[in-house]
Each structure stands twice: as C-alpha cells, then as structure tokens.
Design a protein around this motif. Structure first.
Motif, short mmCIF file in Angstrom:
data_model
loop_
_atom_site.label_atom_id
_atom_site.label_comp_id
_atom_site.label_asym_id
_atom_site.label_seq_id
_atom_site.Cartn_x
_atom_site.Cartn_y
_atom_site.Cartn_z
N ARG A 196 -5.99 5.55 -29.08
CA ARG A 196 -7.30 6.24 -29.05
C ARG A 196 -7.19 7.36 -28.02
O ARG A 196 -6.82 7.11 -26.87
N VAL A 197 -7.49 8.58 -28.44
CA VAL A 197 -7.48 9.75 -27.57
C VAL A 197 -8.91 10.21 -27.35
O VAL A 197 -9.63 10.49 -28.32
N LEU A 198 -9.32 10.30 -26.10
CA LEU A 198 -10.61 10.89 -25.73
C LEU A 198 -10.34 12.29 -25.21
O LEU A 198 -9.66 12.47 -24.21
N TRP A 199 -10.89 13.28 -25.92
CA TRP A 199 -10.63 14.69 -25.64
C TRP A 199 -11.88 15.30 -25.01
O TRP A 199 -12.85 15.62 -25.70
N PHE A 200 -11.88 15.43 -23.68
CA PHE A 200 -13.03 15.99 -22.96
C PHE A 200 -12.81 17.49 -22.80
O PHE A 200 -11.89 17.92 -22.10
N ASP A 201 -13.67 18.29 -23.42
CA ASP A 201 -13.39 19.73 -23.50
C ASP A 201 -14.66 20.46 -23.93
O ASP A 201 -15.50 19.90 -24.64
N ALA A 202 -14.79 21.71 -23.51
CA ALA A 202 -15.84 22.56 -24.05
C ALA A 202 -15.48 23.09 -25.44
O ALA A 202 -16.35 23.54 -26.19
N GLN A 214 -3.37 11.10 -36.00
CA GLN A 214 -4.31 11.09 -37.11
C GLN A 214 -5.70 11.47 -36.59
O GLN A 214 -6.09 11.06 -35.49
N PRO A 215 -6.46 12.26 -37.36
CA PRO A 215 -7.80 12.65 -36.89
C PRO A 215 -8.67 11.46 -36.49
O PRO A 215 -9.48 11.57 -35.57
N LYS A 216 -8.50 10.32 -37.15
CA LYS A 216 -9.33 9.15 -36.84
C LYS A 216 -9.01 8.56 -35.47
O LYS A 216 -9.76 7.71 -34.96
N GLN A 217 -7.90 8.99 -34.85
CA GLN A 217 -7.52 8.46 -33.54
C GLN A 217 -8.12 9.22 -32.37
O GLN A 217 -7.96 8.82 -31.22
N ILE A 218 -8.83 10.30 -32.63
CA ILE A 218 -9.33 11.17 -31.56
C ILE A 218 -10.85 11.21 -31.58
O ILE A 218 -11.48 11.18 -32.64
N ARG A 219 -11.43 11.26 -30.39
CA ARG A 219 -12.86 11.50 -30.21
C ARG A 219 -13.01 12.68 -29.26
O ARG A 219 -12.41 12.69 -28.18
N GLN A 220 -13.80 13.66 -29.65
CA GLN A 220 -14.02 14.84 -28.81
C GLN A 220 -15.40 14.78 -28.19
O GLN A 220 -16.39 14.51 -28.87
N ILE A 221 -15.47 15.05 -26.90
CA ILE A 221 -16.70 14.86 -26.13
C ILE A 221 -17.00 16.10 -25.30
O ILE A 221 -16.13 16.62 -24.61
N GLY A 222 -18.24 16.58 -25.37
CA GLY A 222 -18.68 17.72 -24.57
C GLY A 222 -18.48 19.06 -25.22
O GLY A 222 -18.68 20.11 -24.59
N ILE A 223 -18.12 19.08 -26.52
CA ILE A 223 -17.81 20.34 -27.22
C ILE A 223 -19.07 21.21 -27.31
O ILE A 223 -20.16 20.74 -27.61
N ARG A 224 -18.88 22.51 -27.07
CA ARG A 224 -20.01 23.44 -27.16
C ARG A 224 -19.60 24.86 -27.50
O ARG A 224 -20.44 25.77 -27.53
N SER A 225 -18.31 25.10 -27.75
CA SER A 225 -17.85 26.44 -28.12
C SER A 225 -16.74 26.29 -29.16
O SER A 225 -15.62 25.89 -28.83
N VAL A 226 -17.08 26.59 -30.43
CA VAL A 226 -16.14 26.42 -31.54
C VAL A 226 -16.21 27.66 -32.44
O VAL A 226 -17.31 28.08 -32.83
N ASP A 227 -15.05 28.24 -32.76
CA ASP A 227 -15.03 29.38 -33.67
C ASP A 227 -15.44 28.95 -35.07
O ASP A 227 -15.27 27.78 -35.45
N ALA A 228 -15.97 29.90 -35.86
CA ALA A 228 -16.54 29.55 -37.17
C ALA A 228 -15.52 28.88 -38.09
O ALA A 228 -15.78 27.83 -38.68
#
Length: 321
Positions: free
Chosen positions: A132-138, A180-194
């Motif tokens: 399980r990967v927790l990805w803390f990032d804007a 695998q995408p199911k192994q990651i959770r992204q937290i705090g995201i607020r800037s994503v290109d279209a």
C-alpha cells in the motif's frame, strides 16, 4: 526500546532505520531540492529518531550525474540522468530492505519515487507481501510526455510506476508495471493538469483531494486510505513537502495554496503510526533555497517523528478508535 507504535512487517527488523540521501533536482523545474538531504540532517532528523529509541544508520548520499539544466527532448527533461539516479536509488534502497532495515529516502525531487517505490515493490514480490502506497502531494504526478506542459519528470513518477512512461524508467525493478493503481492512495491533491486528470480517473486511482478532505474531514480520508492494511501489508509513505499548505511549509518549488494544516498533517502521520505497518518512507521536494530559517525542514522532521510514534500523550487502544 518501545516498538508498540512501530512494528513493520516481519521481513524487517523493528527499529532499524537507514537514511539514504539523494541530492538531486534532476527531475524538477527549479534548482535547490538537491540540498534537501542536508537540510533534513541539519534539522536533526537522525537525532530525533534516535531519541525515539530507534537504531539509525545514515548511509550518506548517493552520487549521480549533475543537473545539466537542458530543455526537454521528446517530452522529457534530463531522461538519461533521471534514469541513472533512479537506478542507483533502486539498488541502494533494495539493499537496505534486504538487510531488514526500514529505509528513509531523503530527496531530492519526486522523480526519485520511481527508484524507491520500484525497490519496495520488488521487495514485496520477494516476500509475498501486499503493498500500500500513501502518496501525500499537492499534485497527482501522473503526467506523460504527451500531457506534460514542461517535460519535468518529477510530475510523472506515478505514471511511470503504473507503466506509463519511457521504457528505461518503467522497467526499473524488473517488473512492468511496478505498481498497480489499486495499490496507491493519493492524499491532499489540489493541482492536476486537465489531461492528467482524465488519465488518473481512467486508471482508477483512489484520490482524496482537498475538496474531499474539506467536506469529509482528514480523519475519514485517512481511515479509507488505510482500509484493509493488515499484518501482511508493507506500508510505504511518499511525502512530498508541497502536500502541506505553503503558509507553514514555504521551502518547496511548487507551492499550491489550500493545503493541509499542521494539525491535519500530524493526524495523517499519527494514524499511520497507529497501524504499526510503516515499512519505508520518501521525503522529497524540500528546497532550502526557498525556505525561511529551515522551518520547512524542521516541520518535516516533526512529522517524521510522529510517523514513528511520537505523540503528545499515551493513548489507550479504545481512545484511538
């Protein structure tokens, strides 16, 4: 030594920590993150972890190619150098995992997560562990050569780990995709290109963005991000310092307003510590050239201490629920 808050998987020896400095800003759009490892050392990271009763070994810094500061070629800036740094890191971090130590990668920019997480994934395949990967990032960091506006590879590591990137990067670790995408959770995201937003959605990555956190609260987001983490799970945290609101963490090159507060960030770290499953860590994108009195590095050390069980008061199991 009190290991009640820190008891990672049985393939690792509880309390054995290895610091690996990776002083490069090769994947970034601004110079300065190469100084991040030393800023964390100056802020007392090793001493703080030692005071928690942990056995800390500082492996020093890896040595790779200099940053040539060139324009993008075919959608990628500095691809050969990025590959070299990530290969070096992959081998160094995998070696520490084999030695049953918990590695903390001190970046450096976030392109380095390709090397660190591919090593963790390789270790999990060896040991038959869930990852399980927790990805803390804007940022979602799921850009590709056709989507990126800059060619900076620090905006691409999640895509590369999921198999969307140049062959030289996606095959590091010997398994494509490494993650695998199911192994990651992204937290705090607020800037994503279209275009990046569409790809993240199509891949099915679970994202707890700031809108979700505002509406549902950080505790609820973290409960979902940690759901089904058990004794057979290797929990990896990839902490980009720009996850934090720039009001409390100015020392990053890609600040985005509206990030988590100090207490929200501490809650994240404390809830991870409560699981007892933390087994590897990235700390990236700290840029001392943009910091104020090393305060961002000191905050990062504070959060890392909480990841390893530092808390205001001892709490009973009932109180944690």
């Amino acid at each position: 030594m009190n290991t009640s808050a820190f008891s990672p998987d049985t393939a690792l020896a509880p309390g054995n920590i290895s610091l690996i400095g990776v002083p490069t800003d090769i994947g970034a759009g601004m110079l300065g993150a190469r100084m991040g490892p030393e800023a964390l050392r100056v802020a007392g990271l090793a001493q703080a972890l030692t005071q928690l009763g942990l056995d800390v070994k500082d492996c020093g810094n890896l040595h790779g190619p200099a940053n040539p500061w060139l324009q993008a070629v075919n959608g990628f800036r500095h691809l050969p150098q990025v590959v070299q740094w990530n290969q070096l890191l992959h081998e160094a971090l995998y070696c520490e995992l084999q030695a049953r130590r918990l590695p903390i990668m001190l970046g450096g920019d976030h392109c380095l997560a390709i090397g660190s997480i591919s090593a963790v994934a390789r270790h999990c395949r060896d040991q038959g562990k869930k990852l399980r990967v927790l990805w803390f990032d804007a940022h979602a960091d799921f850009n590709t050569a056709t989507l990126t506006p800059s060619g900076n590879i620090h905006g691409m590591p999640v895509a590369c780990l999921c198999g969307h990137g140049p062959q030289e990067l996606i095959q590091i670790g010997g398994h494509v995709p490494a993650l695998q995408p199911k192994q990651i959770r992204q937290i705090g995201i607020r800037s994503v290109d279209a275009g990046e937003k569409r790809l993240v959605h199509d891949m099915g990555i679970e994202v707890f963005d700031m809108r979700y956190i505002d509406e549902m609260g950080m505790r609820h987001a973290m409960e979902l991000a940690l759901a089904l983490v058990d004794a057979n799970t290797h929990l990896h945290v990839s902490l980009d310092v720009d996850f934090l609101d720039p009001a409390i963490a100015p020392g990053v090159g890609t600040t985005v307003r509206g990030g988590p507060t100090y207490r929200e960030a501490q809650l994240c770290m404390e809830m991870i510590a409560d699981t007892g499953r933390l087994a590897s860590l990235d700390v990236v994108e700290l840029n001392p050239a943009l910091d104020v009195g090393n305060q961002t590095a000191e905050l990062a050390v504070d959060l890392i201490e909480s990841l390893f069980g530092k808390s205001t008061l001892m709490r009973s199991s009932a109180a944690k629920r």
